[in-house]
Design an enzyme around this catalytic site. Structure first.
Site, PDB file in Angstrom:
ATOM      1  CD  GLU B  43     -22.839 -30.216 -16.941  1.00 37.83           C
ATOM      2  OE1 GLU B  43     -23.146 -31.294 -16.362  1.00 37.83           O
ATOM      3  OE2 GLU B  43     -22.068 -29.377 -16.446  1.00 37.83           O
ATOM      4  CE  LYS B 114     -21.655 -27.446 -13.423  1.00 37.42           C
ATOM      5  NZ  LYS B 114     -21.135 -28.737 -13.974  1.00 37.42           N
ATOM      6  CB  CYS B 148     -24.618 -30.436 -13.682  1.00 37.65           C
ATOM      7  SG  CYS B 148     -24.027 -32.061 -13.129  1.00 37.65           S
TER       8      CYS B 148
END
Lengths: 268, 268
Positions: B43, B114, B148
């Site tokens: 990430e 995200k 993540c």
């Protein structure tokens, strides 16, 4: 809120209802000696599970029928709550694969009908329930029932978590060869929702169906607190409410994005 | 459909963009030698992750900016696809924590922002994306990106599974102390959805933030195909499409009860 001491009763299915009730009575006495507040039987414990559609239909009863009354008397006699699997009569078709929670005073706390049927075995014998599981409260704990395959679906435990469930109680009859349920999916459900999951499996066999035991309680962080082997056993595990408080300092729930989840609820 | 050979590049974050691009070039060369088709970085690899809101904002670029163009040249030069984390400029506020998949010919396959921000670190630096991840196709594989914390939510992977995803590719920067993600949640996501999940974590530290490595690929049955230790490494794992076919003989998807799942999509 005190510890909730749960007895997982990992046992073969009985040959008759009379045997089921007699053995349940003995197990409850033993569970009380071990300090348990609540005992969970395997799925469809009272009548047996893989017994064929005709026999299931013949043995099914209403949720307040004689079977339930007999279980309530056992609960009251020993002063222990019981979560017990049984076939529930369905006027509109095949019976439901159901479980009932009965309090230590013999009153019914909740009745639940399995919503996710597993394979040909379930579909030949049962109708699927049409209501998601609802949380009920007992001794300050918020509890929810699921049955076997239900708990493998992340949606079911999430729905209970959104209702604030503390512990999910799961009568099950998971077969040999599916140990990833106990080892992976049950602890994942617990971890991702910050709830306890108590999974009481059958052992032994019914005809060619072999049950895998390995009953387990997963903590709200996803750790396995107790795990059985394959043989019959009665294990008592104390659920500590402090673990919920600690674990929920890192809860997923406030970060969920329900606005993005609409496709999860779309019927195909 | 052939095996998809995925390189998980577990590496510390770089000190500068120049260093990032130079090291990415070297890693892609090494991954090709090891036979990889596609490489996944951690990430926010290109700029660093825990670098503070001001620095993230200063370094953020559009999805087709110079950073993306430089990555595309590296992909094209080595003939390898790259999934790479970076900060995406956002005219309306803090940048997005984004990842981009770029094909082996240098064309962009997908850009994803995200959607589930993790803790103060993410919230101080980033805006959350407002679109669920969408499947894209490459070399016959249906692929999806998550970043993540996203993958810890069962909803995200389920949404991709409902789109028919075969493999979920996850750049991540998961810290020491959260190993249950790699050990439990990643394999559970794979198992419950019958998809591969490739999770490429950072290692090393940024200031007081220590990354846990343990990058892993989970098979569609939830087995860990490869698992790294904590130190830097480049691991190549071949995803076998035959495993998808076998695993999907026992898929949850046909038994889901979306009619019961409406509360999952209700905004609080």
């Amino acid at each position: 809120m005190n510890d909730l001491r749960i007895a997982l009763w990992q046992t073969p299915h009985p040959a008759s209802l009379a045997e089921a009730l007699q053995r349940l009575d003995t197990a409850c006495a033993q569970a009380r000696v071990q300090g348990a507040d609540l005992l969970i039987t395997p799925e469809m414990f009272l009548t047996g599970y893989a017994i064929g559609a005709d026999r299931v239909a013949a043995l099914a009863e209403p949720a307040d029928g004689p079977m339930a009354q007999a279980v309530a008397r056992i609960a009251q006699h020993h002063g222990i709550a019981i979560v017990c699997g049984y076939p529930e009569q369905n006027p509109d078709g095949r019976p439901f694969n159901a479980a009932q929670a009965i309090g230590a005073d013999g009153t019914r706390l909740m009745n639940y009908r399995k919503t996710h049927l597993f394979g040909d075995l379930d579909r030949a014998q049962f109708s699927a329930g049409d209501a998601a599981s609802q949380v009920f409260e007992w001794r300050g704990w918020r509890l929810g029932l699921l049955i076997c395959y239900d708990v493998e679906f992340p949606e079911t435990v999430r729905l209970l978590a959104l209702q604030g469930v503390d512990a999910v109680l799961v009568p099950t009859a998971n077969m040999v060869g599916y140990d990833e349920v106990q080892q992976l999916l049950v602890p994942a459900r617990a971890c991702e929702n910050r709830v306890f999951v108590a999974y009481a499996n059958a052992c032994g066999s019914e005809g060619s169906v072999h049950y895998g035991g390995a009953s387990t309680v997963a903590s709200a962080r996803g750790h396995l607190l107790v795990t059985a082997q394959r043989h019959a056993t009665l294990m008592v595990s104390a659920l500590d409410p402090g673990e919920l408080v600690d674990a929920r300092q890192h809860s997923q729930l406030p970060t969920r994005r329900p606005g993005l989840y609409q496709p999860l609820a779309v019927r195909e």
